[in-house]
Design a protein around this motif. Structure first.
Motif, mmCIF file in Angstrom:
data_model
loop_
_atom_site.group_PDB
_atom_site.id
_atom_site.type_symbol
_atom_site.label_atom_id
_atom_site.label_comp_id
_atom_site.label_asym_id
_atom_site.label_seq_id
_atom_site.Cartn_x
_atom_site.Cartn_y
_atom_site.Cartn_z
ATOM 1 N N VAL A 31 0.795 -1.134 0.056
ATOM 2 C CA VAL A 31 -0.056 0.013 0.005
ATOM 3 C C VAL A 31 0.905 1.109 -0.183
ATOM 4 O O VAL A 31 0.417 2.435 -0.248
ATOM 5 C CB VAL A 31 -1.167 0.147 1.135
ATOM 6 N N ASN A 32 2.157 1.095 0.373
ATOM 7 C CA ASN A 32 2.994 2.405 0.371
ATOM 8 C C ASN A 32 3.511 2.603 -0.950
ATOM 9 O O ASN A 32 3.538 1.962 -1.827
ATOM 10 C CB ASN A 32 4.029 1.927 1.154
ATOM 11 N N GLN A 33 3.919 4.091 -1.055
ATOM 12 C CA GLN A 33 4.305 4.318 -2.508
ATOM 13 C C GLN A 33 5.690 4.580 -2.256
ATOM 14 O O GLN A 33 6.383 5.186 -1.283
ATOM 15 C CB GLN A 33 3.942 5.878 -2.893
ATOM 16 N N HIS A 34 6.430 3.871 -3.103
ATOM 17 C CA HIS A 34 8.139 3.584 -3.128
ATOM 18 C C HIS A 34 8.748 4.639 -3.846
ATOM 19 O O HIS A 34 10.065 4.632 -3.805
ATOM 20 C CB HIS A 34 8.490 2.145 -3.384
ATOM 21 N N SER A 35 8.068 5.264 -4.674
ATOM 22 C CA SER A 35 8.550 6.267 -5.626
ATOM 23 C C SER A 35 7.351 7.216 -6.176
ATOM 24 O O SER A 35 6.680 6.494 -6.788
ATOM 25 C CB SER A 35 9.548 5.768 -6.710
#
Length: 430
Positions: A31-35
């Motif tokens: 669910v997190n945005q890595h870029s």
């Protein structure tokens, strides 16, 4: 016809297994945005299901929408990637349940549909090929996201052939016409059509992609510090970003290392260089006294059979890609050594033109003469112009279902997180 349906079913199962393998992770990773360049992984997962619902269930089969309220969330044109974390997208468990429900209905449609009917979406299973290729392309995007995340666990060290024993640096492609694009491949995209005769002067093209050792020579010769080799736009980008090496490369003062899915290792000098932008590829080619090939030059060297006067589906012919012909399908999480696939050479002797790394060309992305959008403008037509450079060939992360000599990819010239490399060319009289 049953053979075609069985093949489609196998491809649908294979691509879904791949998507689920790449998202078999803790919810936080998904669910997190890595870029800001990439979507959250779980957005990609549900997006492929929503795309499948839109095209197979609604457009091709006329089935009442399952989840119309999520269409805007998964419309790639409504929300840029950098803003997608703010969307109320499905959480991982719900996303998996949604795509499973869509897939069950899609397999029911496959059982009943007439693949020889009048509908261009049905004919030869085009709509199924559309969603299969789309999902494989998002799987490759997921791999790029996972590489950017720095999380370990997806390094595959599958066995690849050793490098070749050597050969000419370049191969010659004589002057003459060839048929670019296709009118016959059933799952080809609109931007590969219609087939068009193109007459080219003679030229030379590198037998192999540019390797890490050769690229390091450019770096050690001050290639990143000499504006002579860069376009004005490329030089501004390099200075503004402080670019001094391919993405994911670091130096401890004596040895160059790369980070690959969280693993730090020495840069293998016998592999094609990877994670370079168009600007970097273009600068290297100028430094080497060459240039990037045009898209037409690349395709002729890759797929044209001058004896038979026809295009091949793959550089070597019509046989499906196997482990002795090309590095595709994520057999290993890196390019194969240079010269590893002599059996996969084109009619002109160019090697590793399919698989390993996407290859930048000098061409902007435009439609061919007589181009017609199908089945929707947003796949290709909205990207035409002088913003996107064409890439060809597919990478180690591309699946054979989404690779052929006519396949066209495109991206901004600054992009480096994708699995990109290049080879050089030069005109006959240079």
């Amino acid at each position: 016809m049953n053979d075609i349906k069985e093949r489609i079913a196998r491809e649908l199962i294979a691509v879904r297994d791949r998507s689920l393998a790449y998202t078999d992770a803790d919810d936080d990773l998904l669910v997190n945005q890595h870029s800001p360049l990439m979507s959250p992984l779980v957005w990609d997962l549900a997006h492929v299901g929503n795309y499948e619902e839109l095209w197979v269930l609604r457009a091709a089969a006329g089935i009442t929408p399952l989840r119309p309220e999520i269409d805007d969330i998964y419309d790639a044109f409504k929300t840029p990637r950098k803003d997608r974390p703010s969307l109320p997208f499905l959480r991982p468990a719900e996303a998996r349940g949604y795509i499973e429900g869509v897939r069950g209905r899609v397999l029911d449609v496959l059982d009943e549909v007439d693949l020889e009917g009048p509908s261009p979406l049905h004919r030869d299973g085009f709509v199924f090929g559309l969603v299969i290729q789309h999902e494989h392309q998002h799987d490759e995007t997921m791999l790029a996201t996972l590489q950017l995340s720095g999380q370990p666990g997806l390094v595959r060290d599958g066995e690849l052939p050793p490098g070749g024993a050597g050969g000419p640096e370049e191969v010659h492609v004589p002057a003459g016409p060839f048929l670019m694009g296709t009118d016959t491949l059933p799952w080809a995209y609109d931007n590969e059509r219609p087939a068009t005769w193109v007459d080219l002067p003679g030229y030379w093209i590198d037998r192999l992609p540019v390797g890490n050792r050769a690229y390091l020579a450019f770096m050690e010769d001050g290639g990143y510090d000499d504006p002579r080799w860069w376009t004005p736009e490329g030089w501004q980008w390099r200075q503004r970003r402080g670019i001094t090496a391919p993405l994911f490369w670091t130096s401890d003062g004596g040895t160059w290392h790369r980070t690959r899915f969280g693993r730090v290792e020495p840069v293998p000098m016998d592999e094609p260089v990877q994670h370079v932008s168009w600007y970097e590829a273009d600068a290297y080619a100028r430094w080497a006294g060459k240039r990037l090939p045009t898209e037409a030059e690349w395709e002729k060297a890759c797929g044209w059979d001058p004896e038979a006067r026809r295009s091949r589906r793959y550089p070597w012919g019509e046989a499906d890609p196997g482990p002795s012909l090309a590095n595709l399908g994520h057999r290993a999480s890196h390019p194969a050594p240079l010269g590893a696939y002599p059996a996969g050479a084109s009619a002109y002797g160019a090697e590793q033109m399919v698989g390993d790394v996407w290859e930048w060309t000098s061409s902007w992305f435009h439609g061919y003469p007589g181009f017609r959008s199908f089945p929707y403008k947003e796949y290709s037509e909205v990207f035409f112009g002088e913003e996107y450079r064409v890439l060809r060939g597919g990478s180690w992360a591309a699946d054979p279902a989404a690779v052929r000599t006519t396949f066209r990819n495109w991206d901004y010239p600054i992009r480096r997180q994708i699995f990109t490399g290049f080879r050089c060319a030069r005109s006959e009289l240079v």
